[in-house]
Design a protein around this motif. Structure first.
Motif, PDB file in Angstrom:
ATOM      1  N   PHE A   1       0.800  -1.262  -0.049  1.00  0.00           N
ATOM      2  CA  PHE A   1      -0.028   0.084   0.020  1.00  0.00           C
ATOM      3  C   PHE A   1       0.895   1.286  -0.010  1.00  0.00           C
ATOM      4  CE2 PHE A   1      -2.246   3.424   1.921  1.00  0.00           C
ATOM      5  CZ  PHE A   1      -3.601   3.259   1.663  1.00  0.00           C
ATOM      6  N   GLN A   2       1.876   1.289   0.962  1.00  0.00           N
ATOM      7  CA  GLN A   2       2.865   2.553   0.992  1.00  0.00           C
ATOM      8  C   GLN A   2       3.620   2.725  -0.132  1.00  0.00           C
ATOM      9  OE1 GLN A   2       5.104   2.035   4.696  1.00  0.00           O
ATOM     10  NE2 GLN A   2       3.149   1.809   5.703  1.00  0.00           N
ATOM     11  N   TRP A   3       3.843   1.598  -0.898  1.00  0.00           N
ATOM     12  CA  TRP A   3       4.819   1.686  -2.116  1.00  0.00           C
ATOM     13  C   TRP A   3       4.089   2.254  -3.180  1.00  0.00           C
ATOM     14  CZ3 TRP A   3       4.017  -0.807  -6.700  1.00  0.00           C
ATOM     15  CH2 TRP A   3       5.098  -0.273  -7.655  1.00  0.00           C
ATOM     16  N   TYR A   4       2.742   1.548  -3.432  1.00  0.00           N
ATOM     17  CA  TYR A   4       1.869   1.902  -4.357  1.00  0.00           C
ATOM     18  C   TYR A   4       1.242   3.400  -4.333  1.00  0.00           C
ATOM     19  CZ  TYR A   4      -2.174   1.234  -7.693  1.00  0.00           C
ATOM     20  OH  TYR A   4      -2.912   1.251  -8.687  1.00  0.00           O
ATOM     21  N   PHE A   5       1.123   4.013  -3.424  1.00  0.00           N
ATOM     22  CA  PHE A   5       0.316   5.177  -3.073  1.00  0.00           C
ATOM     23  C   PHE A   5       1.444   6.411  -2.943  1.00  0.00           C
ATOM     24  CE2 PHE A   5      -3.571   2.816  -2.256  1.00  0.00           C
ATOM     25  CZ  PHE A   5      -4.113   3.550  -3.326  1.00  0.00           C
ATOM     26  N   GLN A   6       2.705   5.820  -2.757  1.00  0.00           N
ATOM     27  CA  GLN A   6       3.841   7.077  -2.451  1.00  0.00           C
ATOM     28  C   GLN A   6       4.807   7.120  -3.879  1.00  0.00           C
ATOM     29  OE1 GLN A   6       6.290   5.902   0.931  1.00  0.00           O
ATOM     30  NE2 GLN A   6       4.466   6.090   2.149  1.00  0.00           N
ATOM     31  N   GLU A   7       4.673   5.847  -4.615  1.00  0.00           N
ATOM     32  CA  GLU A   7       5.847   5.830  -5.864  1.00  0.00           C
ATOM     33  C   GLU A   7       5.107   5.550  -6.877  1.00  0.00           C
ATOM     34  OE1 GLU A   7       8.886   6.327  -5.383  1.00  0.00           O
ATOM     35  OE2 GLU A   7       8.979   6.197  -2.902  1.00  0.00           O
ATOM     36  N   TYR A   8       3.806   5.068  -7.246  1.00  0.00           N
ATOM     37  CA  TYR A   8       3.244   4.638  -8.327  1.00  0.00           C
ATOM     38  C   TYR A   8       1.968   5.524  -8.919  1.00  0.00           C
ATOM     39  CZ  TYR A   8       1.667   1.360 -12.030  1.00  0.00           C
ATOM     40  OH  TYR A   8       1.413   1.144 -13.346  1.00  0.00           O
ATOM     41  N   CYS A   9       1.068   5.621  -7.924  1.00  0.00           N
ATOM     42  CA  CYS A   9      -0.295   6.436  -8.291  1.00  0.00           C
ATOM     43  C   CYS A   9      -0.149   7.595  -8.928  1.00  0.00           C
ATOM     44  CB  CYS A   9      -1.180   6.216  -7.084  1.00  0.00           C
ATOM     45  SG  CYS A   9      -1.942   4.736  -6.922  1.00  0.00           S
ATOM     46  N   LEU A  10      -0.873   8.054  -9.972  1.00  0.00           N
ATOM     47  CA  LEU A  10      -0.968   9.326 -10.643  1.00  0.00           C
ATOM     48  C   LEU A  10       0.323   9.735 -11.181  1.00  0.00           C
ATOM     49  CD1 LEU A  10      -3.088  11.706  -8.052  1.00  0.00           C
ATOM     50  CD2 LEU A  10      -3.617   9.873  -9.820  1.00  0.00           C
ATOM     51  N   ARG A  11       1.396   9.042 -10.698  1.00  0.00           N
ATOM     52  CA  ARG A  11       2.991   9.187 -11.447  1.00  0.00           C
ATOM     53  C   ARG A  11       2.735   8.541 -12.798  1.00  0.00           C
ATOM     54  NH1 ARG A  11       3.595   9.415  -6.139  1.00  0.00           N
ATOM     55  NH2 ARG A  11       4.880  11.221  -5.428  1.00  0.00           N
ATOM     56  N   HIS A  12       2.409   7.231 -12.628  1.00  0.00           N
ATOM     57  CA  HIS A  12       2.528   6.269 -13.681  1.00  0.00           C
ATOM     58  C   HIS A  12       1.034   5.550 -14.293  1.00  0.00           C
ATOM     59  CE1 HIS A  12       6.627   6.368 -13.067  1.00  0.00           C
ATOM     60  NE2 HIS A  12       6.680   6.155 -11.817  1.00  0.00           N
ATOM     61  N   ASN A  13       0.075   6.059 -13.586  1.00  0.00           N
ATOM     62  CA  ASN A  13      -1.415   5.368 -13.816  1.00  0.00           C
ATOM     63  C   ASN A  13      -2.392   6.595 -13.847  1.00  0.00           C
ATOM     64  OD1 ASN A  13      -1.787   5.961 -11.284  1.00  0.00           O
ATOM     65  ND2 ASN A  13      -2.567   3.758 -10.862  1.00  0.00           N
ATOM     66  N   ILE A  14      -3.550   6.143 -14.348  1.00  0.00           N
ATOM     67  CA  ILE A  14      -4.528   6.980 -14.329  1.00  0.00           C
ATOM     68  C   ILE A  14      -5.705   6.494 -13.573  1.00  0.00           C
ATOM     69  CG2 ILE A  14      -6.537   8.236 -15.636  1.00  0.00           C
ATOM     70  CD1 ILE A  14      -4.818   7.968 -18.107  1.00  0.00           C
ATOM     71  N   ILE A  15      -6.221   7.311 -12.535  1.00  0.00           N
ATOM     72  CA  ILE A  15      -7.417   6.636 -11.409  1.00  0.00           C
ATOM     73  C   ILE A  15      -8.603   7.319 -12.024  1.00  0.00           C
ATOM     74  CG2 ILE A  15      -8.206   6.340  -9.452  1.00  0.00           C
ATOM     75  CD1 ILE A  15      -5.321   6.704  -8.237  1.00  0.00           C
ATOM     76  N   LEU A  16      -9.507   6.574 -12.070  1.00  0.00           N
ATOM     77  CA  LEU A  16     -11.133   7.235 -12.686  1.00  0.00           C
ATOM     78  C   LEU A  16     -11.745   7.085 -11.452  1.00  0.00           C
ATOM     79  CD1 LEU A  16     -12.106   8.709 -15.354  1.00  0.00           C
ATOM     80  CD2 LEU A  16     -13.257   6.516 -15.768  1.00  0.00           C
ATOM     81  N   GLY A  17     -12.584   8.190 -10.921  1.00  0.00           N
ATOM     82  CA  GLY A  17     -13.556   8.045  -9.791  1.00  0.00           C
ATOM     83  C   GLY A  17     -14.741   8.397 -10.328  1.00  0.00           C
ATOM     84  N   GLY A  18     -15.898   7.791  -9.558  1.00  0.00           N
ATOM     85  CA  GLY A  18     -17.269   8.245  -9.580  1.00  0.00           C
ATOM     86  C   GLY A  18     -17.691   8.998  -8.342  1.00  0.00           C
ATOM     87  N   PHE A  19     -17.987  10.308  -8.436  1.00  0.00           N
ATOM     88  CA  PHE A  19     -18.000  11.045  -7.160  1.00  0.00           C
ATOM     89  C   PHE A  19     -19.532  11.503  -7.367  1.00  0.00           C
ATOM     90  CE2 PHE A  19     -13.585  11.609  -8.243  1.00  0.00           C
ATOM     91  CZ  PHE A  19     -13.073  11.794  -7.013  1.00  0.00           C
ATOM     92  N   SER A  20     -20.236  11.649  -6.116  1.00  0.00           N
ATOM     93  CA  SER A  20     -21.378  11.840  -5.747  1.00  0.00           C
ATOM     94  C   SER A  20     -21.835  13.211  -6.368  1.00  0.00           C
ATOM     95  CB  SER A  20     -21.976  11.725  -4.275  1.00  0.00           C
ATOM     96  OG  SER A  20     -23.055  12.185  -3.972  1.00  0.00           O
ATOM     97  N   GLU A  21     -22.794  13.455  -7.011  1.00  0.00           N
ATOM     98  CA  GLU A  21     -23.325  14.770  -7.158  1.00  0.00           C
ATOM     99  C   GLU A  21     -23.899  15.802  -6.218  1.00  0.00           C
ATOM    100  OE1 GLU A  21     -24.743  15.574 -11.440  1.00  0.00           O
ATOM    101  OE2 GLU A  21     -24.393  13.401 -11.618  1.00  0.00           O
ATOM    102  N   GLU A  22     -24.388  14.945  -5.197  1.00  0.00           N
ATOM    103  CA  GLU A  22     -24.848  15.780  -4.077  1.00  0.00           C
ATOM    104  C   GLU A  22     -23.784  16.079  -3.069  1.00  0.00           C
ATOM    105  OE1 GLU A  22     -27.343  12.922  -2.153  1.00  0.00           O
ATOM    106  OE2 GLU A  22     -28.833  12.953  -3.715  1.00  0.00           O
ATOM    107  N   ASP A  23     -22.868  15.432  -2.599  1.00  0.00           N
ATOM    108  CA  ASP A  23     -21.916  15.823  -1.490  1.00  0.00           C
ATOM    109  C   ASP A  23     -20.489  15.684  -2.016  1.00  0.00           C
ATOM    110  OD1 ASP A  23     -21.534  13.266  -1.455  1.00  0.00           O
ATOM    111  OD2 ASP A  23     -22.330  12.920   0.734  1.00  0.00           O
ATOM    112  N   GLY A  24     -20.128  15.184  -3.093  1.00  0.00           N
ATOM    113  CA  GLY A  24     -18.773  15.267  -3.748  1.00  0.00           C
ATOM    114  C   GLY A  24     -18.044  13.902  -3.185  1.00  0.00           C
ATOM    115  N   HIS A  25     -18.671  12.905  -2.422  1.00  0.00           N
ATOM    116  CA  HIS A  25     -17.760  12.032  -2.102  1.00  0.00           C
ATOM    117  C   HIS A  25     -17.448  10.787  -3.124  1.00  0.00           C
ATOM    118  CE1 HIS A  25     -21.442   9.569  -1.392  1.00  0.00           C
ATOM    119  NE2 HIS A  25     -20.955   8.486  -1.381  1.00  0.00           N
ATOM    120  N   LEU A  26     -16.612   9.948  -2.886  1.00  0.00           N
ATOM    121  CA  LEU A  26     -15.933   8.967  -3.809  1.00  0.00           C
ATOM    122  C   LEU A  26     -16.879   7.885  -3.819  1.00  0.00           C
ATOM    123  CD1 LEU A  26     -13.780   8.126  -5.952  1.00  0.00           C
ATOM    124  CD2 LEU A  26     -12.591   7.053  -4.194  1.00  0.00           C
TER     125      LEU A  26
END
Length: 396
Positions: A30-55
């Motif tokens: 977990f620590q390696w993936y989110f510190q070294e990899y996420c958003l640097r090398h990949n794309i994350i697509l999220g679906g967010f609530s249109e009411e309060d903006g939560h993921l």
């Protein structure tokens, strides 16, 4: 729900959802993936609530290239598909996949990969199994194989770099389809994960020439877990498996997910240890016309033609009727409104394109519907999309 590409500001919610569904925040991966990899090398697509903006849900698109029908194809690997438990039961996954496919179509992609925990979640969205493995799981003492040649030697590595393995792995391209291209970056990512998970390596040599390697773990439940075994000769494989068997003081069982076409079981004294085939990796085409434009007919493909209705229940822009025509080993296609001879869903189309199953097999399995049986059409399609042996061994 609003679907968008995740930014750094959204990452706390992404990490919380990952922690809830997968590895915990104190896990080394977990620590390696989110510190070294996420958003640097990949794309994350999220679906967010249109009411309060939560993921509400998310998926991660990790970059991959595969050798598909002898051509390099960009095929992102979808991982980390998760929905907040409070938002489950509302068919949000389909909406997120639809947004992901449209994003990838704009980036000139036609396929995506996915390894399911439970295939039923994704089959209704036309993901289909395109890879399988031969699984061996037995007491280590029952791993009976021929004695290796005395001309081979072994070396175990506690720390290692890609140069030890890259050329051996690349040789698989001669025999396997759908094989991921392991660039320097992909090798670095893989070996970093191995270090976090305490994966060890052993290389078999003929003189100074490497003939094979094995990544493995000795697990807490006393299993010798073979993560990956690649051997260029039978003797190299026997040497590596004898090395595994020599660990009976540290392990009681062996578990190995080998290539689909592996024949090691032919040497086993106990037929009950012969293993089983396991569906492994799914794939999905979301731009069939683009995939066909890139496709090269095999040199021995006879002249012929067929009109297909390509059917996609999730992505309306991927529906079309096309004429496939081969003349002098050259494939041409055109969109048409004339009557079609067969209906093929995206799941079946992907399996046929990957060579996991032939046109005839998919018709017999009820995955392709034909209006009338015509032997020459079946023969033509089976030659145009010949069966392949697919192999992939990536987990994120």
């Amino acid at each position: 729900m609003k679907c968008k590409i995740v930014t750094e500001a959204d990452m706390p919610q992404v990490m919380d959802l990952w922690d809830y569904c997968f590895e915990k925040k104190d896990d080394p991966f977990f620590q390696w993936y989110f510190q070294e990899y996420c958003l640097r090398h990949n794309i994350i697509l999220g679906g967010f609530s249109e009411e309060d903006g939560h993921l509400q849900n998310m998926l991660h698109l990790n970059p991959y290239q595969i050798l598909l029908r002898e051509q390099e194809e960009v095929a992102p690997y979808i991982v980390g598909v998760a929905t907040d438990p409070a938002d489950r039961g509302h068919e949000l996954t389909g909406k997120l996949l639809q947004a992901a496919f449209r994003l990838l179509r704009r980036r000139d992609c036609a396929f995506a990969l996915l390894m399911p925990v439970y295939a039923g979640i994704y089959q209704k969205y036309d993901f289909a199994f395109c890879y399988q493995k031969h699984v061996y799981e037995m007491p280590l003492a029952k791993l009976t194989v021929p004695e290796p040649s005395g001309s081979l030697s072994l070396e175990r590595y506690r720390s290692y770099g890609a140069s030890l393995f890259a050329d051996i792995y690349a040789a698989l391209a001669e025999g396997y389809n759908g094989l991921p291209v392991r660039t320097d970056f992909q090798w670095k990512k893989l070996l970093q994960a191995h270090q976090l998970e305490k994966v060890q390596a052993v290389v078999v040599y003929h003189g100074d020439e490497p003939r094979g390697y094995m990544f493995y773990q000795l697990t807490n439940d006393r299993t010798f877990l073979i993560q990956e075994l690649v051997a260029l000769t039978p003797d190299a494989k026997w040497t590596l498996l004898h090395y595994a068997k020599a660990h009976q003081a540290a392990a009681d069982r062996v578990y190995w997910e080998a290539m689909e076409d592996d024949l090691t079981y032919l040497e086993f004294a106990d037929a009950n240890a012969a293993g089983r085939l396991k569906p492994f990796m799914m794939a999905r085409c979301f731009d069939a016309f683009r995939a066909l434009v890139r496709y090269d007919a095999p040199e021995d493909c006879p002249d012929g033609e067929i009109t297909l209705l390509l059917k996609d229940g999730l992505l309306k822009e991927n529906n079309c009727t096309v004429i496939l025509r081969v003349e002098d080993s050259v494939l041409s296609l055109e969109k048409t409104e004339r009557p079609f001879q067969a209906v093929i869903s995206m799941g079946a189309f992907t399996q046929m394109y990957f060579g996991a199953y032939t046109f005839t097999q998919l018709v017999e399995a009820g995955k392709i519907q034909v209006r009338a049986y015509a032997p020459e059409v079946f023969a033509f399609m089976d030659c145009l999309f010949p069966k392949c042996v697919n192999f992939i061994n990536e987990y994120y």
